[in-house]
Design an enzyme around this catalytic site. Structure first.
Site, mmCIF file in Angstrom:
data_model
loop_
_atom_site.group_PDB
_atom_site.id
_atom_site.type_symbol
_atom_site.label_atom_id
_atom_site.label_comp_id
_atom_site.label_asym_id
_atom_site.label_seq_id
_atom_site.Cartn_x
_atom_site.Cartn_y
_atom_site.Cartn_z
ATOM 1 N N GLY A 243 0.747 -1.244 0.000
ATOM 2 C CA GLY A 243 0.000 0.000 0.000
ATOM 3 C C GLY A 243 0.773 1.287 0.000
ATOM 4 O O GLY A 243 0.181 2.346 -0.214
ATOM 5 N N ARG A 314 -5.910 3.274 -15.502
ATOM 6 C CA ARG A 314 -5.951 4.031 -14.236
ATOM 7 C C ARG A 314 -6.595 5.415 -14.368
ATOM 8 O O ARG A 314 -7.394 5.796 -13.516
ATOM 9 C CB ARG A 314 -4.548 4.124 -13.616
ATOM 10 C CG ARG A 314 -3.909 2.742 -13.366
ATOM 11 C CD ARG A 314 -2.671 2.782 -12.484
ATOM 12 N NE ARG A 314 -3.023 3.157 -11.138
ATOM 13 C CZ ARG A 314 -2.877 4.372 -10.632
ATOM 14 N NH1 ARG A 314 -2.334 5.324 -11.357
ATOM 15 N NH2 ARG A 314 -3.260 4.630 -9.417
ATOM 16 N N CYS A 346 -13.525 2.952 -28.314
ATOM 17 C CA CYS A 346 -14.850 3.564 -28.474
ATOM 18 C C CYS A 346 -15.549 3.721 -27.132
ATOM 19 O O CYS A 346 -16.537 3.041 -26.841
ATOM 20 C CB CYS A 346 -15.683 2.715 -29.421
ATOM 21 S SG CYS A 346 -14.853 2.532 -30.994
ATOM 22 N N GLU A 347 -15.023 4.574 -26.298
ATOM 23 C CA GLU A 347 -15.598 4.892 -24.986
ATOM 24 C C GLU A 347 -15.211 6.328 -24.683
ATOM 25 O O GLU A 347 -14.042 6.698 -24.858
ATOM 26 C CB GLU A 347 -14.950 4.039 -23.867
ATOM 27 C CG GLU A 347 -15.166 2.565 -23.941
ATOM 28 C CD GLU A 347 -16.499 2.115 -23.362
ATOM 29 O OE1 GLU A 347 -17.152 2.887 -22.636
ATOM 30 O OE2 GLU A 347 -16.883 0.987 -23.681
HETATM 31 N N1 LLP Z 1 -1.680 -6.951 -0.490
HETATM 32 C C1 LLP Z 1 -2.996 -6.986 -0.690
HETATM 33 C C2 LLP Z 1 -3.809 -7.898 0.119
HETATM 34 C C3 LLP Z 1 -3.605 -6.152 -1.667
HETATM 35 O O1 LLP Z 1 -4.914 -6.175 -1.822
HETATM 36 C C4 LLP Z 1 -2.790 -5.289 -2.436
HETATM 37 C C5 LLP Z 1 -3.376 -4.416 -3.466
HETATM 38 C C6 LLP Z 1 -1.400 -5.295 -2.203
HETATM 39 C C7 LLP Z 1 -0.879 -6.138 -1.222
HETATM 40 C C8 LLP Z 1 -0.445 -4.415 -2.969
HETATM 41 O O2 LLP Z 1 -0.725 -3.076 -2.774
HETATM 42 P P1 LLP Z 1 0.248 -1.947 -3.372
HETATM 43 O O3 LLP Z 1 1.556 -2.009 -2.626
HETATM 44 O O4 LLP Z 1 0.438 -2.217 -4.814
HETATM 45 O O5 LLP Z 1 -0.487 -0.694 -3.120
HETATM 46 N N2 LLP Z 1 -5.359 -1.178 -9.368
HETATM 47 C C9 LLP Z 1 -5.193 -0.162 -8.345
HETATM 48 C C10 LLP Z 1 -4.546 -0.729 -7.097
HETATM 49 C C11 LLP Z 1 -5.310 -1.882 -6.474
HETATM 50 C C12 LLP Z 1 -4.591 -2.469 -5.285
HETATM 51 C C13 LLP Z 1 -5.279 -3.682 -4.789
HETATM 52 N N3 LLP Z 1 -4.608 -4.382 -3.719
HETATM 53 C C14 LLP Z 1 -4.404 1.014 -8.932
HETATM 54 O O6 LLP Z 1 -4.043 0.963 -10.100
HETATM 55 O O7 LLP Z 1 -4.207 2.019 -8.246
#
Ligand code: LLP
Length: 418
Positions: A243, A314, A346-347
């Protein structure tokens, strides 16, 4: 350039990734094209690792951010573990050289087949997200005559202060078990012979830019761990999830060191686990695109690009900002204006960026910065668009680590009626 790191720099007006001009990559592989810096990937992973110092820890890279085999291989060679959320990601990590002990399996809806496959590898930990999943896992473990190593993914009900679509730790989210119900579930799990309790897991959201919610989460999870220990339930690790945010525009996320410092408030006897995705691979990658046409209307200046929401969803999905950098100095016919960068899909939601001051002409080549995480990983074949190649740059060398899909390839597996 606001979003460049040591591994993206401009020399004589040309944008380089490591030692290679991005125009050379565009010429060799075409556009759209994802390009990653090996050095930046390594640097990010090592920054986490060294911030922990001698403190017992394990980094499980979140494969969902970018699951390309070559990237997984590089991270595996550094000693990374992997956070997976599907049987497909399990297969990828094994193909990249990982073994079961390197893996943690997260996710809210694991199927029986996925649990079987995970247990058969001797997986390090399965992060359970509901009482129903505990029952299913105990049943599967019994069938396989093994014990399942588990943590519960606990929902600490902390507001991560991020975009609602990527916030996961609030009570209203579908993820995890409420912290108020965690003790009951741990007691139930401790009574099951097929279950081996390993730790506690949580993940409050993605693109976190403040330390306070993380500190609050640490506090709540440690509090739960101490209460469980007092009941005789011992825990080897606490997993704080992923996160940590990156700088897309003007965010100031905490440094890796400040973030890790906050995690190190966890008592020494617990190994600290983290599952970062974006902060490892996000700023290591760009998406290259070429302007096909300029379309100047009375009210808008559109630059119609060959990349679209299919390659970088995104902006459309989260109104996310990605810096746009020209690969080379503007050509003689370039028109300086405030452009909306859109794709051919096409969006109306198909845009990459709004209102960017750029000097463009047909054929201008651009990089969408910070596209290493959740770029290719969320790409689709909508409008029957083949997904672009992925290229990994290492010093002076550019390796094609995934070939461009083909029109014919998109039809493989389909059958017409006889
Ligand atoms: N662990 C779990 C349980 C998760 O659900 C996630 C991300 C991570 C680790 C990794 O998180 P990160 O370090 O990448 O923030 N598609 C979205 C992000 C969705 C994240 C979902 N879970 C975007 O492009 O911002």
């Amino acid at each position: 350039m606001s979003s460049t790191t040591a591994n993206f720099r401009r020399v004589d007006g040309h944008l380089l990734i490591e030692q290679v001009p991005l125009t050379a990559i565009a010429a060799r592989f075409g556009t759209p094209c994802y390009v990653y810096s090996r050095a930046q990937l390594v640097r990010n992973w090592q920054a986490y690792d060294s911030a922990f110092g001698a403190r017992a820890h394990r980094i499980h890279y979140a494969v969902k951010a970018n699951g390309n085999l070559a990237l997984l291989q590089v991270l595996h060679q550094l000693g990374s573990g992997f956070d997976i959320v599907s049987g497909g990601e399990l297969a990828r990590t094994l193909a990249a050289g990982a073994v079961g002990a390197d893996l943690v399996f997260s996710g809210v809806g694991k199927s029986r087949a996925e649990l079987i496959a995970a247990l058969q590898t001797g997986i390090g930990c399965i992060n359970i997200e509901s009482a129903a999943e505990l029952d299913r896992l105990a049943d599967v473990a019994k069938q396989l005559s093994c014990r399942a190593p588990v943590a519960f993914r606990v929902n600490p009900d902390v507001d991560p202060k991020t975009h609602p679509y990527i916030s996961t730790g609030l009570e209203q989210n579908k993820f995890g078990v409420p912290i108020s119900e965690a003790s009951t579930l741990y007691r139930a799990a401790a009574a099951l012979p097929q279950i081996e309790i390993k730790g506690i897991a949580c993940h409050i959201g993605s693109q976190l830019t403040e330390l306070a919610p993380i500190a609050d989460t640490v506090h709540r999870i440690v509090d739960l761990a101490l209460r469980l220990e007092a009941e005789g339930i011992s825990l080897a690790h606490l997993d704080l999830g992923g996160g940590l945010g990156i700088r897309y525009q003007d965010e100031n996320p905490p440094s890796f060191a400040a973030y890790v410092d906050t995690l190190c408030r966890i008592p020494e006897r617990f190994e600290i686990h983290i599952e970062p995705g974006r902060s490892i691979v996000g700023d290591a990658g760009v998406l290259l695109t070429t302007v096909e046409y300029l379309k100047l209307t009375a009210t808008r200046h559109f630059a119609i690009c060959d990349a679209a929401m299919t390659e970088l969803i995104r902006p459309a999905l989260y109104e996310a900002w990605h810096d746009v950098e020209p690969l080379a100095p503007a050509g003689g016919a370039a028109v300086l204006a405030s452009y909306d960068l859109v794709g051919p899909v096409c969006e109306s939601a198909d845009f990459l960026a709004h209102g960017r001051q750029l000097a463009l002409q047909s054929g201008s080549q651009l990089a969408l910065m910070n596209a290493g995480a959740y770029g290719f990983a969320m790409a689709s074949n909508y409008n029957a668009r083949p997904r672009p190649p992925e290229v990994l740059v290492d010093g002076e060398n550019a390796h094609e680590i995934r070939a461009r899909e083909t029109w014919a390839g998109l039809m493989v597996g389909e059958r017409m009626l006889g």
